[in-house]
Motif scaffolding. Structure first.
Motif, PDB file in Angstrom:
ATOM      1  N   SER A 102      -5.326  57.782  -2.363  1.00  0.00           N
ATOM      2  CA  SER A 102      -5.879  56.711  -3.182  1.00  0.00           C
ATOM      3  C   SER A 102      -6.170  57.251  -4.572  1.00  0.00           C
ATOM      4  CB  SER A 102      -7.163  56.160  -2.556  1.00  0.00           C
ATOM      5  OG  SER A 102      -8.163  57.161  -2.527  1.00  0.00           O
ATOM      6  N   ALA A 103      -6.179  56.359  -5.539  1.00  0.00           N
ATOM      7  CA  ALA A 103      -6.514  56.700  -6.926  1.00  0.00           C
ATOM      8  C   ALA A 103      -7.155  55.481  -7.550  1.00  0.00           C
ATOM      9  CB  ALA A 103      -5.273  57.115  -7.701  1.00  0.00           C
ATOM     10  N   ASP A 104      -8.268  55.696  -8.224  1.00  0.00           N
ATOM     11  CA  ASP A 104      -8.941  54.570  -8.869  1.00  0.00           C
ATOM     12  C   ASP A 104      -8.222  54.126 -10.129  1.00  0.00           C
ATOM     13  OD1 ASP A 104     -10.848  54.348  -6.957  1.00  0.00           O
ATOM     14  OD2 ASP A 104     -12.392  55.426  -8.061  1.00  0.00           O
ATOM     15  N   LYS A 105      -7.727  55.082 -10.896  1.00  0.00           N
ATOM     16  CA  LYS A 105      -7.130  54.723 -12.187  1.00  0.00           C
ATOM     17  C   LYS A 105      -5.953  55.642 -12.491  1.00  0.00           C
ATOM     18  CE  LYS A 105      -8.530  54.122 -17.008  1.00  0.00           C
ATOM     19  NZ  LYS A 105      -9.650  54.272 -17.949  1.00  0.00           N
ATOM     20  N   LEU A 106      -4.862  55.035 -12.914  1.00  0.00           N
ATOM     21  CA  LEU A 106      -3.689  55.757 -13.383  1.00  0.00           C
ATOM     22  C   LEU A 106      -3.245  55.097 -14.671  1.00  0.00           C
ATOM     23  CD1 LEU A 106      -1.389  57.854 -12.827  1.00  0.00           C
ATOM     24  CD2 LEU A 106      -0.120  55.958 -11.851  1.00  0.00           C
ATOM     25  N   ARG A 107      -3.180  55.859 -15.729  1.00  0.00           N
ATOM     26  CA  ARG A 107      -2.777  55.311 -17.022  1.00  0.00           C
ATOM     27  C   ARG A 107      -1.663  56.165 -17.616  1.00  0.00           C
ATOM     28  NH1 ARG A 107      -4.394  51.412 -15.412  1.00  0.00           N
ATOM     29  NH2 ARG A 107      -6.268  50.312 -15.962  1.00  0.00           N
ATOM     30  N   ILE A 108      -0.702  55.475 -18.192  1.00  0.00           N
ATOM     31  CA  ILE A 108       0.393  56.121 -18.912  1.00  0.00           C
ATOM     32  C   ILE A 108       0.262  55.693 -20.365  1.00  0.00           C
ATOM     33  CG2 ILE A 108       2.881  56.377 -19.139  1.00  0.00           C
ATOM     34  CD1 ILE A 108       3.046  55.460 -16.171  1.00  0.00           C
ATOM     35  N   THR A 109       0.205  56.677 -21.258  1.00  0.00           N
ATOM     36  CA  THR A 109       0.114  56.382 -22.679  1.00  0.00           C
ATOM     37  C   THR A 109       1.332  56.956 -23.376  1.00  0.00           C
ATOM     38  OG1 THR A 109      -1.212  58.360 -23.096  1.00  0.00           O
ATOM     39  CG2 THR A 109      -2.407  56.301 -22.692  1.00  0.00           C
ATOM     40  N   PHE A 110       1.614  56.433 -24.552  1.00  0.00           N
ATOM     41  CA  PHE A 110       2.812  56.829 -25.287  1.00  0.00           C
ATOM     42  C   PHE A 110       2.672  58.251 -25.788  1.00  0.00           C
ATOM     43  CE2 PHE A 110       5.648  57.001 -28.921  1.00  0.00           C
ATOM     44  CZ  PHE A 110       6.799  56.489 -28.357  1.00  0.00           C
ATOM     45  N   PRO A 111       3.705  59.055 -25.699  1.00  0.00           N
ATOM     46  CA  PRO A 111       5.028  58.758 -25.163  1.00  0.00           C
ATOM     47  C   PRO A 111       5.102  58.922 -23.641  1.00  0.00           C
ATOM     48  CG  PRO A 111       5.078  60.912 -26.172  1.00  0.00           C
ATOM     49  CD  PRO A 111       3.681  60.360 -26.391  1.00  0.00           C
ATOM     50  N   ALA A 112       4.544  60.009 -23.096  1.00  0.00           N
ATOM     51  CA  ALA A 112       4.629  60.199 -21.646  1.00  0.00           C
ATOM     52  C   ALA A 112       3.425  60.985 -21.145  1.00  0.00           C
ATOM     53  CB  ALA A 112       5.920  60.909 -21.283  1.00  0.00           C
ATOM     54  N   ASP A 113       2.238  60.588 -21.573  1.00  0.00           N
ATOM     55  CA  ASP A 113       1.008  61.226 -21.119  1.00  0.00           C
ATOM     56  C   ASP A 113       0.452  60.427 -19.947  1.00  0.00           C
ATOM     57  OD1 ASP A 113       1.301  63.044 -23.165  1.00  0.00           O
ATOM     58  OD2 ASP A 113      -0.043  61.994 -24.516  1.00  0.00           O
ATOM     59  N   ILE A 114       0.059  61.127 -18.903  1.00  0.00           N
ATOM     60  CA  ILE A 114      -0.422  60.481 -17.691  1.00  0.00           C
ATOM     61  C   ILE A 114      -1.852  60.933 -17.432  1.00  0.00           C
ATOM     62  CG2 ILE A 114      -0.081  60.216 -15.205  1.00  0.00           C
ATOM     63  CD1 ILE A 114       2.901  60.864 -15.759  1.00  0.00           C
ATOM     64  N   GLN A 115      -2.712  59.987 -17.121  1.00  0.00           N
ATOM     65  CA  GLN A 115      -4.103  60.281 -16.795  1.00  0.00           C
ATOM     66  C   GLN A 115      -4.405  59.676 -15.429  1.00  0.00           C
ATOM     67  OE1 GLN A 115      -7.678  58.121 -18.405  1.00  0.00           O
ATOM     68  NE2 GLN A 115      -7.783  60.023 -19.615  1.00  0.00           N
ATOM     69  N   LEU A 116      -4.934  60.506 -14.552  1.00  0.00           N
ATOM     70  CA  LEU A 116      -5.284  60.094 -13.197  1.00  0.00           C
ATOM     71  C   LEU A 116      -6.779  60.339 -13.001  1.00  0.00           C
ATOM     72  CD1 LEU A 116      -4.282  59.298 -10.288  1.00  0.00           C
ATOM     73  CD2 LEU A 116      -4.069  61.734  -9.875  1.00  0.00           C
ATOM     74  N   GLN A 117      -7.480  59.348 -12.454  1.00  0.00           N
ATOM     75  CA  GLN A 117      -8.916  59.497 -12.215  1.00  0.00           C
ATOM     76  C   GLN A 117      -9.264  59.148 -10.779  1.00  0.00           C
ATOM     77  OE1 GLN A 117     -11.033  57.165 -15.114  1.00  0.00           O
ATOM     78  NE2 GLN A 117     -10.801  58.718 -16.695  1.00  0.00           N
ATOM     79  N   ASP A 118     -10.151  59.942 -10.225  1.00  0.00           N
ATOM     80  CA  ASP A 118     -10.714  59.714  -8.892  1.00  0.00           C
ATOM     81  C   ASP A 118      -9.644  59.506  -7.823  1.00  0.00           C
ATOM     82  OD1 ASP A 118     -13.292  59.928  -9.961  1.00  0.00           O
ATOM     83  OD2 ASP A 118     -13.307  57.819 -10.504  1.00  0.00           O
TER      84      ASP A 118
END
Length: 133
Positions: free
Chosen positions: A52-68
């Motif tokens: 499970s993951a609470d938050k997954l964000r992709i920002t330009f150009p290809a940065d990925i952030q995963l939380q919890d």
């Protein structure tokens, strides 16, 4: 001849507009949440684990952030807990199917491996770590 050029022009404009629309949708939080939920459901079904993951964000150009994020194995033991993970990848190799990562930073990570059929028991807790290429 003019009619054929006009059709070609509008076809190219439509294709370009569709590509831009897809790119814009990829960076929309609603689409990212839907894709995260869809992918996690498929992975959970195919592996027998619960991820499970609470938050997954992709920002330009290809940065990925995963939380919890939490990974629970099939036996019900929590293997990995990630408070936050940031990954910075290169865009051009990604378009060719290659993944080139520049930076990886993690915060509040706990890893536990316990195999009942062996004497191996491993636990790690990391408050913060970054790796750059």
């Amino acid at each position: 001849m003019n009619k054929a050029l006009a059709i070609l022009k509008w076809t190219l404009v439509a294709l370009l507009a569709m590509v831009l629309l897809v790119l814009a949708l990829i960076y929309t939080p609603f689409v990212q949440d839907w894709a995260k939920d869809f992918a996690l459901e498929k992975v959970n079904q195919s592996t027998g684990m619960t991820i499970s993951a609470d938050k997954l964000r992709i920002t330009f150009p290809a940065d990925i952030q995963l939380q919890d994020a939490v990974v629970v194995d099939a036996a019900g033991d929590t293997m990995v807990v990630v408070g936050r993970a940031d990954v910075s990848a290169r865009l051009l190799p990604l378009l060719g199917g290659d993944i080139k990562v520049d930076d990886v930073c993690v915060e509040n990570v706990r890893y536990r491996l316990n195999k009942p059929d062996s004497a191996l028991y491993l636990t790690a807790q990391v408050e913060q770590a970054c790796v750059s290429s």
